[in-house]
Design an enzyme around this catalytic site. Structure first.
Site, PDB file in Angstrom:
ATOM      1  N   SER A 359      40.970  40.887  34.362  1.00  0.00           N
ATOM      2  CA  SER A 359      40.067  41.757  33.693  1.00  0.00           C
ATOM      3  C   SER A 359      39.728  42.431  32.439  1.00  0.00           C
ATOM      4  CB  SER A 359      40.488  43.306  35.055  1.00  0.00           C
ATOM      5  OG  SER A 359      41.645  43.708  34.582  1.00  0.00           O
ATOM      6  N   ALA A 360      40.988  42.493  31.793  1.00  0.00           N
ATOM      7  CA  ALA A 360      40.172  42.881  30.411  1.00  0.00           C
ATOM      8  C   ALA A 360      39.647  42.191  29.941  1.00  0.00           C
ATOM      9  CB  ALA A 360      42.172  42.599  29.404  1.00  0.00           C
ATOM     10  N   GLY A 362      38.266  45.285  30.475  1.00  0.00           N
ATOM     11  CA  GLY A 362      37.881  46.302  31.301  1.00  0.00           C
ATOM     12  C   GLY A 362      36.075  46.802  31.549  1.00  0.00           C
ATOM     13  N   LYS A 364      33.656  44.741  33.213  1.00  0.00           N
ATOM     14  CA  LYS A 364      33.513  45.475  35.060  1.00  0.00           C
ATOM     15  C   LYS A 364      34.625  46.258  35.716  1.00  0.00           C
ATOM     16  CE  LYS A 364      32.204  40.628  33.694  1.00  0.00           C
ATOM     17  NZ  LYS A 364      32.910  40.250  32.008  1.00  0.00           N
ATOM     18  N   ASP A 409      50.134  36.471  36.371  1.00  0.00           N
ATOM     19  CA  ASP A 409      49.132  35.340  35.924  1.00  0.00           C
ATOM     20  C   ASP A 409      48.695  35.082  37.235  1.00  0.00           C
ATOM     21  OD1 ASP A 409      48.404  32.812  36.863  1.00  0.00           O
ATOM     22  OD2 ASP A 409      50.093  31.942  35.442  1.00  0.00           O
ATOM     23  N   CYS A 483      31.570  32.484  31.302  1.00  0.00           N
ATOM     24  CA  CYS A 483      30.684  33.005  30.561  1.00  0.00           C
ATOM     25  C   CYS A 483      30.031  31.790  30.067  1.00  0.00           C
ATOM     26  CB  CYS A 483      30.482  34.028  29.236  1.00  0.00           C
ATOM     27  SG  CYS A 483      32.608  33.767  28.193  1.00  0.00           S
TER      28      CYS A 483
HETATM   29  C1  SAM Z   1      36.534  36.130  30.076  1.00  0.00           C
HETATM   30  S1  SAM Z   1      37.801  37.829  30.387  1.00  0.00           S
HETATM   31  C2  SAM Z   1      37.910  38.629  31.804  1.00  0.00           C
HETATM   32  C3  SAM Z   1      36.602  39.762  30.674  1.00  0.00           C
HETATM   33  C4  SAM Z   1      37.148  40.953  32.091  1.00  0.00           C
HETATM   34  N1  SAM Z   1      36.722  40.205  33.193  1.00  0.00           N
HETATM   35  C5  SAM Z   1      36.158  41.738  31.001  1.00  0.00           C
HETATM   36  O1  SAM Z   1      35.000  41.708  31.885  1.00  0.00           O
HETATM   37  O2  SAM Z   1      36.042  42.962  30.577  1.00  0.00           O
HETATM   38  C6  SAM Z   1      39.011  36.156  30.874  1.00  0.00           C
HETATM   39  C7  SAM Z   1      40.503  36.950  31.200  1.00  0.00           C
HETATM   40  O3  SAM Z   1      41.383  35.970  31.594  1.00  0.00           O
HETATM   41  C8  SAM Z   1      42.690  36.379  31.287  1.00  0.00           C
HETATM   42  N2  SAM Z   1      43.356  35.473  31.736  1.00  0.00           N
HETATM   43  C9  SAM Z   1      43.713  34.185  31.741  1.00  0.00           C
HETATM   44  N3  SAM Z   1      44.346  33.441  31.763  1.00  0.00           N
HETATM   45  C10 SAM Z   1      44.720  34.260  33.396  1.00  0.00           C
HETATM   46  C11 SAM Z   1      45.721  34.160  34.298  1.00  0.00           C
HETATM   47  N4  SAM Z   1      46.352  32.982  34.335  1.00  0.00           N
HETATM   48  N5  SAM Z   1      45.547  34.953  35.052  1.00  0.00           N
HETATM   49  C12 SAM Z   1      45.282  36.183  34.863  1.00  0.00           C
HETATM   50  N6  SAM Z   1      44.598  36.480  34.025  1.00  0.00           N
HETATM   51  C13 SAM Z   1      43.844  35.385  32.789  1.00  0.00           C
HETATM   52  C14 SAM Z   1      42.704  36.407  30.037  1.00  0.00           C
HETATM   53  O4  SAM Z   1      43.998  37.713  29.301  1.00  0.00           O
HETATM   54  C15 SAM Z   1      41.295  37.372  29.968  1.00  0.00           C
HETATM   55  O5  SAM Z   1      41.651  38.357  29.226  1.00  0.00           O
END
Ligand code: SAM
Length: 632
Positions: A359-360, A362, A364, A409, A483
């Site tokens: 989600s980071a 944030g 979405k 994770d 994306c």
């Molecule tokens: C495309 S970004 C998300 C953007 C976010 N949904 C937004 O709208 O702001 C992908 C995210 O997946 C996280 N990520 C990568 N591997 C992950 C895992 N195994 N479990 C959870 N999060 C993960 C990354 O830290 C990154 O923030």
């Protein structure tokens, strides 16, 4: 490296003088192009003419205005008012939006001629009042905002007309340049000569790419005798790498997604920055009110398109868009238009339990929160702890009080907690849809990436499916998005999940725009249902490259562990956070020191739960070291 520089097509809207000057030039250009039958483009000449403004300093009387307007109208080309009204309607029509009454209504008022609100000189001199809550004055208020937005609209129409004229010119150029059986491929000597100078002539490359594309699209007629398709493709790919700066590996992968001419459009679109867009935070304001406030600060904007009720496109601003009082008050977030799509597809309902797996920062999560009107509960998870800082900051600024942030994770779900009504997996990806934002993708991606990233995406998607309650009364949905435009990260991942989890099916995303996902690709067949998924490209919708798939879970599976007790876990998490005052109405006083204290208290509580006394004296570091040595 490529020699091309990314350019941002967004400029300041023209002043009236600039506009009039450009219009005269454009009219002359259009006239010239109409005189040439081969490039006649009816659309450009059919475009409604815009009404000119007076230049006189002295205010005119009403009579003078009417007289002048009649004279001007006589001198202008015939205007198709129906087309003009419908063009305006399609840009601004949001009549469906009942709840927020959030609209930019520029339809003509009774008794007015449609289209007359274009370049009304009166509007220049009037002061712009703030919107009033009084229903009776709403129509006037809308007129004021429309006046303020006219510049933006005219800039957009200008841009479209420019584009049409350019396309017509390009067509002519191409028609002139490409003759049947013309020699298009360079000789060995020519190539050696090109190589000698060090930097390649961009015009030569560009012209050659256009010519090769023409040949590839009509190979039988236009190819040179004895030359194979592979030779043309090979040269084109090399020119793409030299011109745009891609690695050969990525250029080829991207090229294979499209027809040769569409591939060129895609590569071109990646050189242009996408428009700056913001999303209205409907937890705090309405789009109409936000637009009014920003217009008053000198921001030039307009709605993104009829498919979103909350998005605004910023053309130009006299103030930093990320530091206005409205921004600081959380009334909007800077967000790419494509990022709205997965949230709209997930369509979370009020009072549901939702998991946002990655989600980071944030963007979405906060949209989901607004769609749920701050009810129910969103678990906003991200594996990267550092990134959860910006996630928390956005959640606070936008006033989302129904979220719980965690950093697992996501492959650990549903063991952590399951039984959600809906899950969003906005997966980590290669970023091949956002090359305009991050040029490094052009050269940094390798074959290994397209094995490792899809592997993670598949694991995450199975976890997402297993975290959903198939018997949810209101939901049972999973949305997967990236994306990226790569098939390996999109259709192949979704197809894998369909095979591994027969208890889910693909459903319509409910999104108005987007191209259908591939059902087969380069000899590989996917489920025919893959056509329900949606693809987005920079060259088709002027949004980032994106992919959205929506699943419905139709039955539970043995993998749905720990569904039992999910509600209790949520209640416990809520109680913890409430006890620590993390969930409350006003996040304004959030500060780090306080946060540290809360974390300490939380740690102590957690130790207590494990039967450890948090107040027991810790062994001193020297004692601990001594104990360690003793053990050895
Ligand atoms: C495309 S970004 C998300 C953007 C976010 N949904 C937004 O709208 O702001 C992908 C995210 O997946 C996280 N990520 C990568 N591997 C992950 C895992 N195994 N479990 C959870 N999060 C993960 C990354 O830290 C990154 O923030």
């Amino acid at each position: 490296m490529g020699q091309r520089r990314a350019k941002n097509k967004q400029g300041a809207p023209p002043t009236y003088e600039e506009f009039a000057d450009r219009k005269t030039k454009k009219d002359q250009k259009r006239k010239r192009s109409e005189d040439k039958p081969s490039m006649a483009s009816s659309s450009s000449s059919d475009k409604p003419a815009k009404k000119s403004k007076k230049s006189s300093e002295k205010p005119e009387t009403e009579k003078e205005i009417i007289k002048r307007q009649r004279e001007e109208e006589k001198a202008l080309p015939k205007v198709d008012y129906e087309e003009l009204a419908s063009a305006k309607k399609s840009l601004f029509d949001e009549s469906d939006e009942e709840e927020l009454n959030d609209e930019f209504d520029i339809d003509a008022q009774d008794g007015e001629t449609p289209g007359e609100d274009f370049y009304d000189s009166e509007e220049e001199t009037r002061e712009r009042p703030m919107f009033s809550d009084d229903e009776d004055s709403e129509v006037e208020d809308l007129d004021e905002l429309n006046a303020a937005n006219m510049e933006a609209l005219s800039a957009k129409l200008d841009e479209e007309a420019d584009l049409e004229a350019q396309e017509a010119e390009d067509e002519l150029l191409q028609a002139d340049q490409v003759q049947p059986r013309a020699r298009v491929l360079p000789t060995e000597e020519e190539l050696a000569l090109e190589g000698q100078t060090g930097t390649k002539d961009l015009n030569v490359l560009r012209t050659r790419m256009i010519e090769i594309v023409k040949v590839l699209e009509d190979f039988k007629t236009l190819s040179e005798e004895g030359r194979s398709r592979a030779e043309y493709t090979d040269r084109l790919l090399q020119d793409i790498c030299d011109y745009f700066g891609y690695s050969r590996f990525l250029a080829e992968k991207l090229f294979n997604l499209f027809s040769p001419s569409e591939a060129m459009e895609f590569f071109e679109a990646n050189e242009i920055a996408r428009p700056i867009t913001i999303r209205t935070n409907t937890l705090k304001t309405r789009r109409r009110d936000l637009a009014q406030a920003l217009v008053n600060r000198g921001v030039n904007l307009q709605p993104i398109g009829p498919w979103t009720k909350v998005g605004l496109q910023i053309f130009d601003s006299q103030v930093p868009i990320g530091a206005t009082p409205e921004y600081l008050a959380g009334q909007y977030i800077l967000q790419a238009a494509s990022s709205f799509l997965p949230c709209m597809a997930l369509a979370p309902q009020e009072n549901e339990r939702v998991l946002d797996m990655a989600s980071a920062p944030g963007g979405k999560t906060t949209y989901l929160s607004a769609l749920m009107k701050n009810t129910g509960c969103i678990f906003a998870n991200d594996a990267n702890k550092a990134r959860t800082k910006s996630l928390i900051a956005n959640i606070h600024r936008l006033g989302c009080t129904n979220t719980i942030v965690c950093h697992y994770d996501a492959r650990e779900f549903p063991k952590v907690i399951g039984g959600f009504d809906r899950v969003l997996l906005d997966a980590p990806c290669s970023g091949t849809g956002v090359i305009a934002k991050d040029e490094s993708v052009k050269t940094s991606r390798t074959e290994k990436d397209f094995i490792q990233i899809p592997h993670l995406q598949k694991q995450l998607l199975l976890s997402a499916i297993d975290s959903v309650d198939a018997n949810s009364a209101t939901g049972g949905y999973i949305v997967y998005s990236t994306c990226s435009v790569m098939v390996e990260e999109n259709e192949a991942v979704v197809d894998y999940a369909l095979r591994k989890r027969p208890n889910v099916k693909l459903v319509d995303t409910g999104l108005e725009i987007g191209k259908d996902g591939f059902t087969s690709f380069r000899g590989k067949n996917f489920s025919p249902k893959l056509s329900l998924t949606k693809r987005y490209y920079p060259h088709t919708y002027n949004v980032d490259g994106f992919y959205v798939a929506k699943f419905k879970k139709i039955a539970p599976s043995p993998h749905d562990v720990s569904k039992a007790g999910a509600k209790e876990k949520e209640a416990a998490a809520r109680a913890d956070e409430e006890a620590e005052s993390i969930i409350h109405g006003d996040f304004a006083e959030f500060d780090n020191a306080e946060d540290e204290e809360l974390m300490e208290r939380s740690k102590a509580r957690s130790l207590k739960r494990k039967g450890i006394n948090p107040n027991a004296p810790k062994p001193s570091s020297s004692a601990a070291a001594a104990a360690k040595t003793e053990k050895k």
